[in-house]
Motif scaffolding. Structure first.
Motif, PDB file in Angstrom:
ATOM      1  N   PHE A  86      -4.057  -6.681 -13.127  1.00 42.88           N
ATOM      2  CA  PHE A  86      -4.520  -6.509 -11.439  1.00 42.88           C
ATOM      3  C   PHE A  86      -4.389  -5.200 -10.681  1.00 42.88           C
ATOM      4  O   PHE A  86      -4.178  -4.276 -10.985  1.00 42.88           O
ATOM      5  N   ARG A  88      -4.154  -1.935  -8.035  1.00 46.00           N
ATOM      6  CA  ARG A  88      -3.804  -1.723  -7.217  1.00 46.00           C
ATOM      7  C   ARG A  88      -4.347  -1.514  -5.783  1.00 46.00           C
ATOM      8  O   ARG A  88      -3.642  -1.678  -5.057  1.00 46.00           O
ATOM      9  N   LEU A  90      -7.425  -1.096  -3.549  1.00 43.47           N
ATOM     10  CA  LEU A  90      -8.101  -1.890  -3.250  1.00 43.47           C
ATOM     11  C   LEU A  90      -9.067  -0.999  -2.038  1.00 43.47           C
ATOM     12  O   LEU A  90     -10.194  -1.976  -1.924  1.00 43.47           O
ATOM     13  N   ARG A  98      -8.181  -3.593   9.665  1.00 41.38           N
ATOM     14  CA  ARG A  98      -9.263  -4.376   9.182  1.00 41.38           C
ATOM     15  C   ARG A  98      -9.075  -6.548   9.795  1.00 41.38           C
ATOM     16  O   ARG A  98      -8.081  -6.606  10.038  1.00 41.38           O
ATOM     17  N   ARG A  99     -10.121  -6.840   9.726  1.00 38.99           N
ATOM     18  CA  ARG A  99      -9.754  -8.322  10.352  1.00 38.99           C
ATOM     19  C   ARG A  99      -9.567  -9.070   9.405  1.00 38.99           C
ATOM     20  O   ARG A  99      -9.476  -9.049   8.464  1.00 38.99           O
ATOM     21  N   ASP A 100      -8.942 -10.635   9.871  1.00 44.32           N
ATOM     22  CA  ASP A 100      -8.353 -11.802   8.258  1.00 44.32           C
ATOM     23  C   ASP A 100      -9.681 -11.743   7.233  1.00 44.32           C
ATOM     24  O   ASP A 100      -8.944 -12.102   6.456  1.00 44.32           O
ATOM     25  N   MET A 101     -10.807 -11.768   7.727  1.00 44.27           N
ATOM     26  CA  MET A 101     -11.680 -12.085   5.973  1.00 44.27           C
ATOM     27  C   MET A 101     -11.650 -11.304   5.496  1.00 44.27           C
ATOM     28  O   MET A 101     -11.400 -11.357   4.178  1.00 44.27           O
ATOM     29  N   GLN A 103      -8.744  -9.028   4.505  1.00 45.22           N
ATOM     30  CA  GLN A 103      -7.707  -9.231   4.027  1.00 45.22           C
ATOM     31  C   GLN A 103      -7.526 -10.832   2.927  1.00 45.22           C
ATOM     32  O   GLN A 103      -6.419 -10.696   2.025  1.00 45.22           O
ATOM     33  N   VAL A 106      -9.061  -8.977   0.193  1.00 46.68           N
ATOM     34  CA  VAL A 106      -7.804  -7.904  -0.927  1.00 46.68           C
ATOM     35  C   VAL A 106      -7.237  -9.096  -1.862  1.00 46.68           C
ATOM     36  O   VAL A 106      -6.854  -9.364  -2.590  1.00 46.68           O
ATOM     37  N   LEU A 107      -6.615 -10.215  -0.925  1.00 44.76           N
ATOM     38  CA  LEU A 107      -5.897 -11.498  -1.973  1.00 44.76           C
ATOM     39  C   LEU A 107      -6.017 -11.767  -2.836  1.00 44.76           C
ATOM     40  O   LEU A 107      -5.560 -12.751  -3.472  1.00 44.76           O
ATOM     41  N   LEU A 110      -5.407 -10.588  -5.585  1.00 44.39           N
ATOM     42  CA  LEU A 110      -4.306 -10.498  -6.447  1.00 44.39           C
ATOM     43  C   LEU A 110      -3.931 -11.520  -6.772  1.00 44.39           C
ATOM     44  O   LEU A 110      -3.242 -11.975  -8.011  1.00 44.39           O
ATOM     45  N   VAL A 111      -4.437 -12.539  -6.843  1.00 40.24           N
ATOM     46  CA  VAL A 111      -4.106 -14.185  -7.282  1.00 40.24           C
ATOM     47  C   VAL A 111      -5.191 -14.839  -7.918  1.00 40.24           C
ATOM     48  O   VAL A 111      -6.209 -14.523  -7.621  1.00 40.24           O
ATOM     49  N   THR A 126      -1.356 -19.406  -2.798  1.00 39.39           N
ATOM     50  CA  THR A 126      -0.715 -17.642  -2.675  1.00 39.39           C
ATOM     51  C   THR A 126       0.987 -18.472  -2.519  1.00 39.39           C
ATOM     52  O   THR A 126       2.083 -17.633  -3.390  1.00 39.39           O
TER      53      THR A 126
ATOM     54  N   LEU B  22       3.053 -19.277   4.696  1.00 37.25           N
ATOM     55  CA  LEU B  22       3.229 -17.343   3.758  1.00 37.25           C
ATOM     56  C   LEU B  22       4.422 -17.197   4.714  1.00 37.25           C
ATOM     57  O   LEU B  22       4.958 -16.312   3.998  1.00 37.25           O
ATOM     58  N   SER B  40      -3.662 -11.661  10.719  1.00 37.19           N
ATOM     59  CA  SER B  40      -4.273 -11.127  10.176  1.00 37.19           C
ATOM     60  C   SER B  40      -2.710  -9.947   9.239  1.00 37.19           C
ATOM     61  O   SER B  40      -3.010  -9.197   8.204  1.00 37.19           O
ATOM     62  N   LEU B  43      -1.098 -11.847   6.228  1.00 35.99           N
ATOM     63  CA  LEU B  43      -1.598 -11.587   5.088  1.00 35.99           C
ATOM     64  C   LEU B  43      -1.726  -9.789   4.231  1.00 35.99           C
ATOM     65  O   LEU B  43      -1.451 -10.611   3.158  1.00 35.99           O
ATOM     66  N   CYS B  47      -0.405  -9.513   0.602  1.00 38.58           N
ATOM     67  CA  CYS B  47      -1.014  -8.538  -0.445  1.00 38.58           C
ATOM     68  C   CYS B  47       0.476  -7.044  -0.548  1.00 38.58           C
ATOM     69  O   CYS B  47       0.434  -7.606  -1.970  1.00 38.58           O
ATOM     70  N   ILE B  50       2.799  -9.067  -3.496  1.00 42.07           N
ATOM     71  CA  ILE B  50       2.265  -9.569  -4.337  1.00 42.07           C
ATOM     72  C   ILE B  50       1.989  -8.204  -5.054  1.00 42.07           C
ATOM     73  O   ILE B  50       2.321  -8.440  -6.459  1.00 42.07           O
ATOM     74  N   LYS B  51       1.853  -7.339  -4.551  1.00 45.19           N
ATOM     75  CA  LYS B  51       1.151  -5.949  -4.820  1.00 45.19           C
ATOM     76  C   LYS B  51       2.463  -5.492  -5.727  1.00 45.19           C
ATOM     77  O   LYS B  51       3.220  -5.009  -7.426  1.00 45.19           O
ATOM     78  N   HIS B  54       4.162  -7.240  -9.007  1.00 44.79           N
ATOM     79  CA  HIS B  54       3.522  -7.290 -10.095  1.00 44.79           C
ATOM     80  C   HIS B  54       4.258  -5.830 -10.617  1.00 44.79           C
ATOM     81  O   HIS B  54       4.051  -5.713 -12.180  1.00 44.79           O
TER      82      HIS B  54
END
Lengths: 149, 87
Positions: A86, A88, A90, A98-101, A103, A106-107, A110-111, A126, B22, B40, B43, B47, B50-51, B54
């Motif tokens: 996974f 670490r 990124l 950054r904007r939502d997209m 992130q 990134v998610l 991880l999933v 998630t 979430l 944002s 999220l 992340c 979750i890290k 792990h």
């Protein structure tokens, strides 16, 4: 066509679903630990640690079964004997907020199975993945505590 | 976002629902850190969470491995595990 209500449809009580899975998870993981202990008398601690780690993700995936995209993706990885990795770090450099997209991207990394999910499915998966992950971590902690006392 | 066309466009309501879901997954300490969460921030925190989970799995694997080195098949701990498996 996938319906939006599938997010809550069969998961009225997510805790109830998790309970049966917890038992499976514990049973699978303990069996694996026992096997590892018996068959790794001379191997290195690092090698044993890798096997334990693999057993952790395996018991998560087996107890979740094939009803989830993340567990199916994990099961595929485990069966192909590919290395379970996974990410670490990124981002290459320090990135500004950054904007939502981004992130969400990134998610996705991880999933397990993330890259092939749309945003809606990603959030569902998630949530489920986190539930199983925290359960597995708690299980490992419990084993640690009871064995070292 | 989705290639399925306008029928699968996610509404604001659905986003809020998923966002609060979430939020409920994060432990209290993390929820407090992000305060009034924007999607944002949430999220990002997810992340990060979750890290760290792990990392916990890795760390506990190392520790269990070290612990196993001190056990042998006839130790009382092995008996505990055996009886747990039988029940």
């Amino acid at each position: 066509m996938e319906s939006k209500s599938s997010t809550t449809g069969n998961r009225d009580n997510p805790n109830r679903n998790l309970h049966g899975s917890k038992t499976m998870m514990a049973s699978h993981f303990l069996r694996a630990l026992f096997r590892i202990q018996q068959t790794s008398t001379s191997s290195s601690s690092a090698g044993r640690s890798r096997r334990i780690r693999r057993a952790a993700y395996a018991s998560m995936a087996y107890s979740a079964g094939t009803r989830r995209a993340w567990s199916r993706a994990l099961l595929r990885k485990l069966r192909s004997r590919a290395r379970l990795r996974f990410p670490r770090r990124l981002s290459r450099a320090a990135t500004p907020q950054r904007r939502d997209m981004d992130q969400a991207q990134v998610l996705r990394k991880l999933v397990p199975g993330g890259p092939s999910m749309d945003d809606c499915k990603l959030l569902e998966e998630t949530a489920d993945y986190i539930r199983f992950l925290t359960t597995q971590v708690r299980l490992m902690q419990t084993v640690m505590d009871s064995v070292s006392s | 976002m989705s290639s399925r066309g306008s029928s699968s466009r996610i509404t604001d309501e659905e986003i809020n629902e998923l966002v609060s879901k979430l939020q409920s997954l994060l432990p209290e300490s993390r929820r407090r850190n992000i305060g009034r969460a924007s999607a944002s921030k949430l999220l990002k925190e997810t992340c990060s969470y979750i890290k760290s989970l792990h990392r916990d799995v890795d760390d506990l694997s190392d520790r269990l491995s070290a612990l196993m080195a001190t056990m042998d098949a006839n130790s009382p701990q092995a008996d505990i595990i055996r009886s747990l498996l039988r029940s």
